[in-house]
Design a protein around this motif. Structure first.
Motif, short mmCIF file in Angstrom:
data_model
loop_
_atom_site.label_atom_id
_atom_site.label_comp_id
_atom_site.label_asym_id
_atom_site.label_seq_id
_atom_site.Cartn_x
_atom_site.Cartn_y
_atom_site.Cartn_z
N SER A 251 -39.96 44.52 -12.81
CA SER A 251 -40.42 43.16 -12.63
C SER A 251 -41.33 43.07 -11.40
N HIS A 279 -39.29 47.13 -17.70
CA HIS A 279 -38.04 46.37 -17.52
C HIS A 279 -38.30 45.25 -16.54
N SER A 281 -38.86 40.62 -16.38
CA SER A 281 -39.61 39.55 -17.04
C SER A 281 -41.10 39.55 -16.72
N THR A 312 -36.78 44.66 -21.85
CA THR A 312 -36.28 43.30 -21.61
C THR A 312 -37.30 42.27 -22.10
N GLU A 313 -36.84 41.06 -22.30
CA GLU A 313 -37.73 39.96 -22.66
C GLU A 313 -38.69 39.68 -21.51
N ARG A 341 -39.19 47.90 -29.09
CA ARG A 341 -37.93 47.84 -28.38
C ARG A 341 -37.04 49.00 -28.82
N VAL A 396 -31.68 49.02 -14.94
CA VAL A 396 -31.72 48.36 -16.24
C VAL A 396 -30.32 48.00 -16.71
#
Length: 398
Positions: A251, A279, A281, A312-313, A341, A396
């Motif tokens: 991130s 990994h 947002s 991740t989203e 994914r 993660v």
């Protein structure tokens, strides 16, 4: 050019924009369509300040790179330490070969790094010499701003491995000019393990001569913004270029590589494989792969691929492969890109054999990235990178 003694003649500039598309409406220019058509210059003023709309900047957070658009005042933001000083030759001022033998900046940061490096570091491998151990150049940031130009010259029929290791904090504009002369074999590994607030933009330009071989690796784990763009010209008949990349973006990180592989000579072989995991947002990776098979590159065999695993989203991976062929007489050419994914079937298979979901996810990611690590063929560095991947994965699954 501002100083005619600094570099060979360059293509004339038609405007101050990197992408002439910005002025099509008023000047009638045709937009840049291919990687090979991009303008180049040794003068930063010829490029103008990027806006983020240009073809080679539109995926980059240009505002955060602003410190690299102007020369470093003191140019003391990094220190260099080399493991084998016997291969470090006299620094190269402007106009002294092999500096500038084929290198020409293709964006403002590269032009700034050229102008800001009055003396380029010169790493020279003598002809016919085989260097048993990797030559390691440690580049440590101390929080400041720096420009750098490094020339690596692999003499005829030499064999060597060079590892560039980047750590600490810096705002670093870097050029890497590499010449792999006839019959030489060079492995070059650039590892970016900067602290989270480092900014690093680097242009790697490589020429591979007759029957020579280049193995080129870009490994990016650390840094706030890391932009390493390799440009490799397979100029000699029978030359080989193998370009690999590995990244893990967390991130807040932006990790980018714009790869250009130009098959210029006949019977050349190229293979490009970049893999990345993301990994967080706001994790962002960019891969743009351009392959040009020129009109004289008969018998060429070339393939490029980029694979990304989004964990991740909100994480984003931009992947753009391009292939241009100017001759019909080739052995083969292709490209591929995939971003996805976790494979549920892989996870189910592992969990069905008593492995926890957390461990199963770790094994899938590790297996996905290990393919590139294994190709480096430096055992100590392989172990270090696998440990670094494990450390990333711990974040993660935490």
């Amino acid at each position: 050019m501002t100083a005619p003694t600094q570099a060979p003649a360059v293509a004339p500039q038609t405007n101050a924009h990197i992408d002439p598309a910005a002025q099509v409406a008023t000047a009638g220019f045709v937009p840049v369509q291919t990687r090979s058509e991009r303008p180049s210059s040794f003068d930063p003023d010829d490029f103008g300040t990027p806006t983020g709309r240009e073809v080679n900047w539109k995926h980059t957070p240009v505002a955060q790179l602003a410190s690299l658009f102007e020369p470093a005042a003191a140019n003391d933001g990094v220190t260099y330490t080399i493991s084998h000083e016997q291969y470090l030759s006299t620094p190269l001022p402007f106009g002294q070969a092999p500096r500038g033998e084929f290198f020409t900046p293709e964006d403002i940061v590269s032009a700034v790094a050229w102008q800001g490096s009055a003396d380029a570091m010169h790493l020279s491998i003598p002809s016919d010499e085989e260097v048993a151990e990797p030559i390691v150049l440690q580049i440590d940031g101390n929080g400041g701003r720096a420009d750098g130009h490094l020339v690596i010259e692999a003499g005829r029929h030499s064999v060597a491995t060079v590892v560039l290791r980047h750590s600490g904090v810096a705002q670093y504009a870097q050029n890497l000019e590499v010449i792999v002369r006839d019959g030489a074999k060079l492995t070059l590994v650039s590892v970016q393990q900067w602290h989270d607030d480092a900014i690093h933009s680097s242009a790697h330009q490589v020429r591979v001569d007759r029957d020579a071989e280049l193995n080129h690796f870009v490994v990016s784990f650390g840094g706030g913004i890391v932009r390493v763009n390799p440009s490799v010209e397979l100029s000699g008949t029978g030359s080989h270029g193998y370009l690999y990349g590995l990244s893990f973006a967390d991130s807040g990180q932006h990790l980018e590589s714009q790869v250009y592989l130009h098959h210029k000579g006949a019977h050349t072989t190229g293979d490009v494989l970049y893999k990345g995991a993301l990994h967080g947002s706001s994790a962002h990776s960019v891969w743009i792969g351009d392959v040009l098979i020129g009109p004289d590159a008969v018998g060429t065999d070339s393939y490029e691929a980029n694979r990304n695993l989004v964990l991740t989203e909100g994480a984003r991976a931009d992947s753009i492969p391009n292939l241009e062929i100017e001759t019909g007489d080739i052995a083969g050419a292709g490209h591929a890109s995939a971003t996805g994914r976790f494979d549920d079937e892989q996870l189910f298979y592992l969990q069905a054999r008593g492995i926890s979901e957390e461990e199963a996810r770790r094994l899938v990611v590790l297996g996905f990235l290990t393919e590139v690590v294994q190709r480096i063929r430096i055992p100590s560095l392989q172990e270090e990178l696998l440990s670094a991947i494990d450390a990333e994965l711990a974040g993660v699954t935490a």
